[in-house]
Design a protein around this motif. Structure first.
Motif, short mmCIF file in Angstrom:
data_model
loop_
_atom_site.label_atom_id
_atom_site.label_comp_id
_atom_site.label_asym_id
_atom_site.label_seq_id
_atom_site.Cartn_x
_atom_site.Cartn_y
_atom_site.Cartn_z
N HIS A 186 0.56 -1.03 -0.35
CA HIS A 186 -0.41 0.09 0.18
C HIS A 186 0.60 1.05 0.06
CE1 HIS A 186 0.61 1.42 4.18
NE2 HIS A 186 0.21 0.24 4.96
N PRO A 187 1.93 1.88 0.28
CA PRO A 187 2.93 0.95 0.23
C PRO A 187 4.34 -0.27 1.13
CG PRO A 187 3.74 3.25 -0.14
CD PRO A 187 2.42 2.86 0.56
N PHE A 188 4.55 -1.27 1.84
CA PHE A 188 4.96 -1.01 2.58
C PHE A 188 6.21 -1.70 1.78
CE2 PHE A 188 1.48 -2.68 4.38
CZ PHE A 188 1.82 -3.15 5.91
N ARG B 262 8.17 -3.23 5.94
CA ARG B 262 7.48 -2.31 7.01
C ARG B 262 7.23 -1.10 6.32
NH1 ARG B 262 13.46 -2.18 8.72
NH2 ARG B 262 14.52 -1.85 6.40
N SER B 263 5.94 -0.69 6.85
CA SER B 263 5.04 0.39 6.25
C SER B 263 5.84 1.78 5.96
CB SER B 263 4.22 0.43 7.45
OG SER B 263 3.06 1.47 6.46
N GLU C 296 7.89 -1.09 12.24
CA GLU C 296 7.01 -1.63 11.37
C GLU C 296 6.73 -0.21 10.74
OE1 GLU C 296 4.15 -3.57 12.84
OE2 GLU C 296 5.87 -5.86 13.95
N ASP C 297 6.86 0.49 10.65
CA ASP C 297 6.39 2.76 10.27
C ASP C 297 7.42 2.90 9.71
OD1 ASP C 297 3.22 3.39 9.99
OD2 ASP C 297 5.20 4.00 10.19
N ASP C 298 7.47 3.31 8.93
CA ASP C 298 8.64 4.77 8.76
C ASP C 298 8.74 5.41 10.31
OD1 ASP C 298 6.07 6.08 8.09
OD2 ASP C 298 6.66 7.10 6.57
#
Ligand SMILES: [Zn+2]
Ligand SMILES: [Zn+2]
Length: 558
Positions: A410-412, A443-444, A466-468
């Protein structure tokens, strides 16, 4: 001065029930305004309430409700309904709540049909102000949250839609709090919010990090020695890209702003001007990546976020291969390209499309990875079709494997590894869905981050989380054969280089830190080391120091 709320306009328009500034959730339902909620509560039929809830704005909601059947006693409940909705809205929206708290003790008035709004706002203000002033209270509406995080009271009270903040590491593992610019300098007045609301606050603009995650350290004699080299004929000011000639001791290839390549021996202090990148072949004004074959006989210049790349002989400038990748989000994917050698044969892996890599013979230009086009025919997804944006490639030390640092919607960001040998020697679809493909981590909103090989089987990937926005400085160590994460440790910040047996993390602002990859201990730090490239054979870094020369940095252990 009295505040009068009659519409959604003006500095306090966000207090009006029709304002779209304070959507909130009630049970499974999302209400876009307080007015939608209050109007719907008048209605007898559940489907009518639902239609009103979905109305595009409050006026439209009122219009719809005018033709619907109301419950007889709604007027008696109207004030309680409004009070409930206003409290929910101001609990749920920290920004609007901050504007309300900032009105101090001003009298708030309102007009029909919302005449009870003024007194209700003042009541709610008293309630939320108590909470805002209480350092032990959870500031958001999630009063029974499992996890709480800390942010400064100014950020929570900010009226900005995009909050500027710093992350300040607390010294407990990788935990950090969020502080505003003023609190970054001074002591912060911290408040609690739930973990989800904290993540939401992180969607502002991060101005920097203060401190670092807790890490373990060991005192050693490891340090870097620096020497400035000034070969005649080449100046660091003119150089736009630099890369080692991997197997030739002391020798680097450098590209200057006019497109000329230079073979620079920083051990001997000599430079030799080579060929020129043909005009118009790549955009010399754009960020470029320079790749060099291990013996230096070929180089590639790629537009980092553009479509074009060329392979050429550095000495003569003769182009052996021109590459053009497709134009689907290429500006978000580092140009995937890398030289490798298998059984003595020089090969090139490179992108032709967002989801397609090829292997070519970089000398003859012939394509070695012939396979089906893998395009959709109608709705039918072809076998081996790959839904993945290839990005920066990192080839393993012996050329057997590659790390692909790309992403999927979604981007990952998905860091994946696969075997180049299996691709070249057997399975033409190895890069798509071959058995050697391993997704190491996802990572999102984050890809093309720091990665380096530790040996043929292990890689270090930067960043825990897991997320920027929540990624924190760390190294995660993966086995590329199994895809398994072997271990991780907090602390390393910046780009990664493996200067065996240590992992060197180098940050443009804070310099380098040196890590024992087995124990996760920091063994050295050098704030002055902010290198531009690493030479795997000479085992040294080079930094282009304007006005001085080429700074060569080599580790000494005793
Ligand atoms: Zn603050
Ligand atoms: Zn919350």
């Amino acid at each position: 001065m009295t505040i009068t709320v009659t519409s959604c306009e003006g500095p306090h328009g966000c207090f009006h029930p029709a304002s779209q500034c304070h959507s909130f959730r009630e049970g499974d339902h999302y209400w876009s305004t307080v007015a939608h909620y209050c109007i719907a509560q008048r209605l007898a039929a559940a489907e009518d309430r639902e239609r009103v809830r979905m109305a595009r704005d409050a006026d439209h909601a009122a219009e719809l409700a005018a033709t619907m059947i109301e419950v007889p006693d709604w007027r008696e409940r109207a004030e309680a309904t409004l009070r409930h909705a206003v409290l929910r809205a101001f609990e749920a929206n920290l920004g609007v709540r901050a504007i309300l708290v900032a009105t101090g003790d001003e009298l708030i008035e309102s007009a029909p049909p919302w005449e009870s709004l003024g007194p209700i706002l003042m009541e709610v203000r008293t309630l939320v102000r108590q909470r805002a002033n209480d350092p032990d209270a959870i500031q958001c509406e999630h009063q029974t949250a499992d996890s709480v995080r800390f942010a400064c009271s100014h950020l929570l009270a900010s009226r900005e839609t995009v909050r500027h903040y710093h992350r300040r590491f607390t010294g407990h593992a990788a935990d950090f709090e969020m502080v505003c610019a003023a609190c970054a300098v001074d002591r912060a007045e911290l408040r609690k919010v739930c973990g989800d609301c904290f993540s939401w606050l992180l969607n502002g603009h991060r101005d920097g990090d203060l401190g670092a995650p807790a890490h373990r350290a060991r005192t050693t004699d490891v340090r870097y020695e620096h020497v400035i080299v000034r070969p005649s004929g080449v100046e660091p000011e003119g150089i736009i890209a630099v890369a080692a000639v991997p197997k030739v001791f002391g020798v680097w290839l450098m590209l200057d702003g006019a497109g000329r390549l230079h073979r620079v021996d920083l051990d001997r202090g000599t430079a030799e001007a080579g060929g020129v990148v043909p005009e118009g072949s790549v955009d010399l004004g754009a960020p470029l990546d320079l790749h060099v074959a291990s013996d230096g006989r070929l180089a590639a210049v790629a537009e980092r976020y553009g479509r074009r790349a060329i392979v050429l002989e550095p000495a003569s400038g003769r182009v052996t291969l021109s590459l053009l990748r497709d134009d689907y989000h290429e500006e978000r994917c580092r140009f995937p390209l890398g030289f490798f050698e298998l059984d003595g044969r020089l090969l090139l892996v490179h992108a032709v499309a967002w989801n397609r890599l090829e292997v070519s013979d970089p000398i003859s230009g012939s394509l070695l990875s012939k396979r089906d086009a893998l395009v959709y025919s109608g709705d039918a997804r072809p076998e081996h079709y790959l839904d993945y944006f290839h990005a920066g490639l990192v080839i393993s030390p012996s050329g057997e494997r590659v790390i692909d640092n790309g992403w999927v919607w979604h981007p990952f960001g998905v860091v994946r590894a696969f075997s180049l040998r299996r691709w070249v020697d057997g399975n033409p679809y190895e890069s798509e869905d071959g058995p050697s493909v391993k997704d190491l981590c996802a990572r999102s909103y984050y890809w093309d981050g720091p990665v380096c090989w530790l040996n043929e089987r292990t890689v270090a990937v930067w960043g825990a989380g897991e997320d920027d926005l929540e990624l924190t400085p760390a190294a995660r160590i993966f086995d590329v054969e199994t895809g398994e994460e072997l271990r991780s440790f907090d602390g390393p910040a910046g780009d990664f280089t493996f200067d065996a047996p240590y992992l060197v993390a180098h940050d443009r602002q804070t310099g380098s830190t040196v890590w024992d990859v087995m124990t996760g201990e920091r063994v050295a730090a050098d704030a002055s080391l902010r290198p531009d490239a690493y030479h795997p054979h000479s085992r040294c870094f080079v930094t282009l120091v304007h006005g001085e020369g080429f700074r060569v940095s080599r580790r000494v252990d005793a």
